[in-house]
Write a protein that holds these residues in place. Structure first.
Motif, PDB file in Angstrom:
ATOM      1  N   MET A   1       0.925  -1.077  -0.019  1.00  0.00           N
ATOM      2  CA  MET A   1       0.077   0.008   0.032  1.00  0.00           C
ATOM      3  C   MET A   1       0.762   1.372  -0.071  1.00  0.00           C
ATOM      4  N   PHE A   2       1.822   1.140   0.603  1.00  0.00           N
ATOM      5  CA  PHE A   2       2.654   2.424   0.891  1.00  0.00           C
ATOM      6  C   PHE A   2       3.484   2.551  -0.466  1.00  0.00           C
ATOM      7  N   CYS A   3       4.032   1.481  -1.254  1.00  0.00           N
ATOM      8  CA  CYS A   3       4.561   1.730  -2.576  1.00  0.00           C
ATOM      9  C   CYS A   3       3.547   2.070  -3.571  1.00  0.00           C
ATOM     10  N   ALA A   4       2.332   1.825  -3.485  1.00  0.00           N
ATOM     11  CA  ALA A   4       1.518   2.094  -4.271  1.00  0.00           C
ATOM     12  C   ALA A   4       1.077   3.771  -4.119  1.00  0.00           C
ATOM     13  N   TYR A   5       1.078   4.124  -2.859  1.00  0.00           N
ATOM     14  CA  TYR A   5       0.683   5.569  -2.829  1.00  0.00           C
ATOM     15  C   TYR A   5       2.078   6.540  -3.242  1.00  0.00           C
TER      16      TYR A   5
END
Length: 184
Positions: free
Chosen positions: A65-69
Motif C-alpha cells: 500500500m505504501f509503495c502504491a501511494y
C-alpha cells in the motif's frame, strides 16, 4: 483531522513497519526493489524470533500500500523525484514474490481452530461426562451439564466467543429478543 482513523491502531504500526524496512535496507523508499523486500521478509522469518507466515503476509500488505501511494502519478512527485534523484519508486511486492496461501490455516498449529468432527467429539465428551456423573448418582452432575451447555454455547452462539465474553455471559444474552438480532 480525521476522527474515524485510529492512529495508534492503524497508522502508527504501519509507519513503524515502513521505518523498519528503510532501516533494514539502508535505502530511501524510491530506491527499494523487490530484492530488498524479499531480503527484509526473509530476515523477519529467520533469526531468534521468526515471524509466522500469516504475519509476513500482514507485513507485505502495508508495504504494498505504501509503495502504491508513493508511486502514484496523480500526486506529481514522480517527475520531481526523477529529476532530483534520477529514479522513481516502484512496487516491491508482486504476485511472484509474496507469501501465498498454501494451507487453510497458517497460524501456530497448536492453536488452530477445531474442525467440525473435532467440535462434535468435544460436545460428545462433555455430554458423556455429564451422563457418567448422573448415572453414578454422584455430586456434580448439574455442574457437568452446565459445563457442557457452556462449551456448546461458546461454539454455537457466536462460533467461538472470547474468554472474557464468555465469562460475562448471562441468560438474558441467550434469549431471542427484538434487540438481540444475533439469532436471526
Amino acid at each position: 483531522m480525521f476522527p474515524f482513523i485510529n492512529r495508534s491502531g492503524t497508522i502508527t504500526p504501519r509507519l513503524a513497519l515502513i521505518r523498519r524496512m528503510a532501516e533494514f535496507t539502508g535505502l530511501y523508499s524510491w530506491h527499494w526493489t523487490p530484492a530488498e523486500a524479499e531480503a527484509f521478509t526473509s530476515h523477519l522469518r529467520s533469526g531468534p524470533k521468526p515471524i509466522m507466515v500469516s504475519t509476513t503476509r500482514g507485513y507485505e500488505i502495508p508495504i504494498q500500500m505504501f509503495c502504491a501511494y508513493i508511486s502514484d502519478s496523480r500526486y506529481g512527485w514522480l517527475e520531481e523525484r526523477e529529476q532530483r534523484f534520477g529514479t522513481v519508486p516502484q512496487q516491491v511486492f508482486h504476485e511472484w514474490n509474496t507469501v501465498l496461501h498454501v494451507a487453510e490455516y497458517e497460524g501456530d498449529p497448536r492453536s488452530r481452530p477445531l474442525h467440525y468432527d473435532e467440535v462434535q467429539r468435544l460436545f460428545d465428551a462433555a455430554d458423556g461426562r455429564a451422563e457418567q456423573i448422573r448415572a453414578r448418582r454422584m455430586k456434580g452432575s448439574v455442574s457437568a451439564i452446565r459445563g457442557a451447555a457452556l462449551v456448546k454455547t461458546l461454539y454455537a452462539y457466536a462460533y467461538g466467543l472470547r474468554r472474557q465474553e464468555s465469562r460475562g455471559l448471562d441468560l438474558v444474552d441467550l434469549r431471542r429478543t427484538p434487540t438481540n438480532r444475533s439469532w436471526n
